[in-house]
Design a protein around this motif. Structure first.
Motif, PDB file in Angstrom:
ATOM      1  N   PRO A 112       1.043  -1.203   0.116  1.00  0.00           N
ATOM      2  CA  PRO A 112       0.036   0.088  -0.158  1.00  0.00           C
ATOM      3  C   PRO A 112       0.884   1.283  -0.029  1.00  0.00           C
ATOM      4  CG  PRO A 112       0.083  -1.008   2.035  1.00  0.00           C
ATOM      5  CD  PRO A 112       0.659  -2.326   1.253  1.00  0.00           C
ATOM      6  N   GLY A 113       0.403   2.483  -0.353  1.00  0.00           N
ATOM      7  CA  GLY A 113       1.015   3.683  -0.515  1.00  0.00           C
ATOM      8  C   GLY A 113       1.201   4.013   0.784  1.00  0.00           C
ATOM      9  N   TYR A 114       1.988   5.147   1.088  1.00  0.00           N
ATOM     10  CA  TYR A 114       2.394   5.740   2.476  1.00  0.00           C
ATOM     11  C   TYR A 114       2.566   6.970   2.159  1.00  0.00           C
ATOM     12  CZ  TYR A 114       7.279   5.747   0.873  1.00  0.00           C
ATOM     13  OH  TYR A 114       8.609   5.777   0.245  1.00  0.00           O
ATOM     14  N   TYR A 115       2.518   7.893   3.274  1.00  0.00           N
ATOM     15  CA  TYR A 115       3.135   9.226   3.581  1.00  0.00           C
ATOM     16  C   TYR A 115       4.230   9.101   4.705  1.00  0.00           C
ATOM     17  CZ  TYR A 115      -0.585   9.575   6.921  1.00  0.00           C
ATOM     18  OH  TYR A 115      -1.442   9.644   8.035  1.00  0.00           O
ATOM     19  N   ASP A 116       5.028   9.747   4.681  1.00  0.00           N
ATOM     20  CA  ASP A 116       6.256   9.876   5.648  1.00  0.00           C
ATOM     21  C   ASP A 116       6.658  11.208   5.731  1.00  0.00           C
ATOM     22  OD1 ASP A 116       8.662   9.243   7.139  1.00  0.00           O
ATOM     23  OD2 ASP A 116       9.739   8.988   5.322  1.00  0.00           O
ATOM     24  N   GLN A 117       6.781  11.432   7.005  1.00  0.00           N
ATOM     25  CA  GLN A 117       7.020  12.945   7.365  1.00  0.00           C
ATOM     26  C   GLN A 117       8.053  12.959   8.592  1.00  0.00           C
ATOM     27  OE1 GLN A 117       3.239  13.108   7.984  1.00  0.00           O
ATOM     28  NE2 GLN A 117       3.647  11.168   8.986  1.00  0.00           N
ATOM     29  N   TRP A 118       9.051  13.577   8.580  1.00  0.00           N
ATOM     30  CA  TRP A 118      10.148  13.810   9.616  1.00  0.00           C
ATOM     31  C   TRP A 118      10.426  15.065   9.850  1.00  0.00           C
ATOM     32  CZ3 TRP A 118      10.732  12.112   4.323  1.00  0.00           C
ATOM     33  CH2 TRP A 118      11.175  13.049   3.592  1.00  0.00           C
ATOM     34  N   LEU A 119      11.072  14.975  11.261  1.00  0.00           N
ATOM     35  CA  LEU A 119      11.613  16.517  11.714  1.00  0.00           C
ATOM     36  C   LEU A 119      12.925  16.103  12.462  1.00  0.00           C
ATOM     37  CD1 LEU A 119       8.368  17.976  13.472  1.00  0.00           C
ATOM     38  CD2 LEU A 119       9.401  18.809  11.326  1.00  0.00           C
TER      39      LEU A 119
END
Length: 824
Positions: free
Chosen positions: A591-598
């Motif tokens: 499945p697709g994903y979204y990834d966020q990082w700080l």
């Protein structure tokens, strides 16, 4: 697809002549130096006769953060430069109104901490592409490297001499660089490229002698020039580094003692080319590998730890066809045993007999590199269970590894290269060959770069396999706004793994990039970088959509040197993963994903600094996510004592991956994977020649399976309700190195190392903390205490000492004869 790529390649090759120009539009500072008859003493005090009336390089310009601003009078920097028949000398005086605040953290050699430093870049061929780099910090620590088109290779080590002294209103760096560590053409009149820099660490400001314009081009094209070096006799470049080492190893209650001896040799074949050889190699004190629980479809690529394979290898890294861990790595052969036999011992590595490399560059800009290594026969031990008889089976024969590199440079930042690697094994074992051609063109204004490459791999086994990798792209490399676009592909049978490293194959990728950067400080920011990336990937044969990916990255540095940033990534339509099934022609839908990082890091000028990273993947499937948390505090207790710690916590929920084959079926499993890594490092630096270093790492990872599937031909997963769970696993590694190093003479080192290492592999999960550690510490442990002493011997110094000794003996004999004559 292939037609488009190779048409583009031919167009770029035909256009290469239009870019073969030096960038004469860039103004170049210059200095003319003089020859001295009496060499200055390297003591950090510029009172020698040689420094009187010496030419002075001054008027340094700020490189960053405010590019182009003159250095303030309070930091006025002057560098005196002279030369003699042995080498070139620098005496740098760097004003500082507060000398008690000069940053001078002691570190190991080839490390820079919270330090002011003085930096020299010398290019004997004046081609603005490759230079030798020499740095000395205000604490007296040396750092050296090779720099090629702005890329630094700090694995190179040279023997040179420096001293620093902090005075009432300045600090002084005095440096001597022998000719035998430099490369330059055999000419009566030399013209060298030169740049020098000063780092003022209290404000993180860098000043360069020859102005470096940060709007375009690489650092090296802004070299100044040094004139006046004439009629020098190039010394014989021959040095030896014999070593002796001893090891006391205790493993699983058994102790053995080993004593080794050997030698490294360097010989300057001519002014341009150098032969490096290692005779009877010993890499027992190389750093430990950071092993992991690998559940992926590809092997782990480890960093090279062995000095011979890291030093002076910049030519051999062209094209990434050379992964040096293959030399002396794991055997390629398999063991055939009957039902009544068992494997007692299967070697994890192969012993190296010797290795040599020749590298250099002509005055026409042609770089040539040749590498050769030979490994010995390696056997597995097999025992007959019924008779207890043992036998050996060859799993890696006598093997020869070769690399040839040709790298022609032209213009300021352009090159065309050819690389060939070859692996030949004795007997019926697999042989391999790989070749690559690479073109990089930068226009004369240093605003655009064009690149293209093509590689071919041949694996000669029962059947010959041939594969191709090809790339082409162009990029705007100047100004605030930068763009890049390109295409690259690999065929299914591309395989360079006998002497290189390749993982994914059978793909074609299209990618684009846009970046924005601040070129001068603005508002509260010293710098800012933003970039946007778009990639489309497909399986090459047969055609299959793989993924569409969008990525955004950002990085900011404030004027108080607080660094922070973050990003976002997503896949538009999910992923068709063609690698995880471990069978060609199959794929699994992810499945697709979204990834966020700080992330952020505090000011490393302070005694206590910390870097923190948080990364969160959320898949378009309920409960499926990946979370990564990292923290890296660093505490500088004093200028001699430094401690650093790193912790990483990763949890992957409802992860789906390959686990096994069941006849013709491919079995996947759903698992929760937890990984915790803790690392501790410490350095106590006695002085700029002696240090005590601690490196510790504990790695824990477990995979807990909750559900199993069959992979369908369309990439979907179908639940298997009654599949036996035999796949749960917990893996631990523990490594501790305590190392004392003493550079007791230039190029000479004594190292004492204590090493403690263990690992455990348990086919179950959910253990308590104390149970897990008890199992780990009840596993066999390796305890090693080793001593290694190496001594640098320079042929010219030995010859001079022998000549002086012979002269003294002759004078002594003459005096004795004269005395006898008088008595008679």
């Amino acid at each position: 697809m292939f037609r488009y790529f190779f048409t583009t390649l031919l167009i770029l090759l035909a256009a290469s002549g239009a870019f073969a120009h030096s960038n004469d539009s860039i103004p170049r500072k210059s200095i003319t130096i003089k020859k001295v008859t009496s060499a200055p003493k390297i003591d950090g005090i510029l009172d020698d006769e040689a420094w009187q009336d010496a030419p002075i390089a001054t008027d340094f310009i700020e490189r960053n953060p405010t590019n182009g601003r003159p250095i303030p009078d309070s930091l006025r920097t002057e560098v005196k430069i002279v030369y003699d028949d042995l080498g070139i000398y620098f005496g740098a005086t760097m004003n500082d109104p507060y000398p008690d605040k000069i940053m001078k953290e002691l570190t190991q050699r080839d490390n820079i901490g919270a330090d002011d430093f003085f930096f020299i870049l010398l290019n004997g061929y004046n081609d603005r592409q490759q230079s030798m780099q020499f740095i000395v910090t205000a604490a007296g620590v040396q750092y050296d490297a090779k720099m090629t088109n702005g890329d630094e290779d700090n694995s190179w080590n040279a023997v040179w001499y420096s001293e620093v002294k902090i005075n009432d209103d300045n600090w002084v760096a005095e440096i001597f660089i022998p000719y035998f560590e430099l490369r330059f053409p055999k000419k009566d009149i030399q013209e060298w490229g030169l740049n020098m820099e000063r780092e003022f660490y209290r404000t993180r400001t860098r000043y360069s002698w020859s102005h470096v314009d940060n709007t375009k081009g690489s650092y090296s094209i802004y070299d100044g020039e040094v004139y006046g070096i004439e009629n020098i006799k190039t010394p014989t470049r021959l040095s030896f580094q014999p070593y002796i080492s001893s090891y006391i190893n205790n493993y699983d209650g058994k102790t053995d003692v080993k004593v080794n001896g050997g030698m490294d040799l360097k010989y300057g074949i001519n002014d341009a080319f150098t032969l490096d050889m290692v005779l009877i190699p010993d890499f027992g004190q190389a750093g430990f590998d950071e092993n992991v629980l690998n559940l992926s479809a590809f092997e782990v690529q480890f960093d090279e730890q062995r000095p011979f394979f890291t030093e002076g290898t910049e030519l051999f890294s062209k094209g990434n066809l050379f992964y040096s861990r293959r030399v002396g790595g794991a055997p390629v052969g398999n063991v055939s045993i009957s039902e009544s036999e068992e494997i007692l011992y299967f070697p994890s590595s192969v012993s190296l007999i010797n290795a040599a490399k020749v590298s250099g560059r002509t005055d026409k800009g042609l770089g040539i590199g040749f590498f050769n290594a030979i490994t010995e026969n390696t056997y597995a031990d097999i025992r007959n269970i019924e008779t207890s008889e043992t036998r050996k089976e060859l799993v890696e024969p006598l093997t020869n590894y070769n690399i040839l590199v040709l790298d022609q440079r032209f213009g300021d930042n352009s090159s065309v290269s050819f690389v060939n690697t070859n692996t030949t094994r004795k007997g019926d074992f697999r042989d391999a060959n790989a070749s690559g051609a690479y073109l990089s063109l930068t226009n004369k204004n240093n605003t655009w770069n064009y690149r293209a490459s093509a590689e071919g791999s041949w694996v000669l086994d029962e059947n010959t396999q041939f594969g191709i990798e090809a790339q082409t792209g162009l990029a705007k490399i100047s100004g605030k706004n930068r763009v890049e676009a390109g295409i690259d592909l690999r065929t299914l049978d591309y395989n360079i793994n006998d002497l290189g490293y390749s993982s994914v194959t059978n793909y074609v990728r299209y990618f684009g990039y846009y970046g924005y950067r601040l070129l001068q400080p603005k508002g509260f920011l010293n710098n800012m970088y933003l970039n946007f990336n778009l990639r489309h990937e497909r399986r090459l044969e047969p055609d299959l959509f793989s993924s569409n990916e969008f990525n955004f990255n950002s990085s900011f540095t404030t004027k108080n040197f607080f660094n922070f940033g973050g990003g976002f990534e997503t896949t538009f339509n999910g992923i068709n993963d063609i690698y995880e099934p471990r069978v060609n022609g199959r794929h699994v839908k992810v499945p697709g994903y979204y990834d966020q990082w700080l992330w952020f890091s505090t000011d490393f000028r302070k005694k206590l600094a910390i870097e923190v990273v948080a990364d969160w993947y959320q898949y378009y499937e309920k409960g499926r996510r990946l979370v990564v948390l990292e923290a890296r505090p660093n505490y500088r207790i004093s200028n001699q004592l430094n401690l650093n710690f790193e912790t990483n916590y990763t949890i992957s929920g409802k992860e789906q991956g390959f686990v096994d084959f069941d006849e013709s079926e491919i079995i996947f499993g759903q698992r929760t994977r937890t990984t915790i890594v803790n690392s501790l490092g410490g350095n106590y630096i006695f002085n700029n020649k002696a240090s005590l270093n601690l490196a510790f790492r504990h790695y824990f990872s477990e995979a807990d399976y909750t559900k199993f599937y069959e992979l369908e031909n369309n990439g979907e997963l179908t639940v298997r309700p009654e599949h036996e769970n035999i796949y749960n696993v917990t893996y631990n590694t523990w490594n501790l190195d305590l190392r004392f190093s003493w550079w007791f003479a230039p190029g000479s080192q004594m190292t004492i190392l204590y090493r403690n290492a263990m690992d455990s592999f348990i086919e179950k999960t959910d253990q308590h903390f104390d149970e897990n550690f008890n199992y780990l510490f009840n596993s066999p442990q390796l305890n090693t205490l080793s001593l290694r002493i190496s001594y640098f011997l320079n042929y010219n110094r030995i010859r001079n000492q022998i000549s002086t000794f012979s002269t003294l003996n002759k004078e002594r004999r003459d005096r004795k004869m004269a005395m006898k004559g008088m008595e008679q």
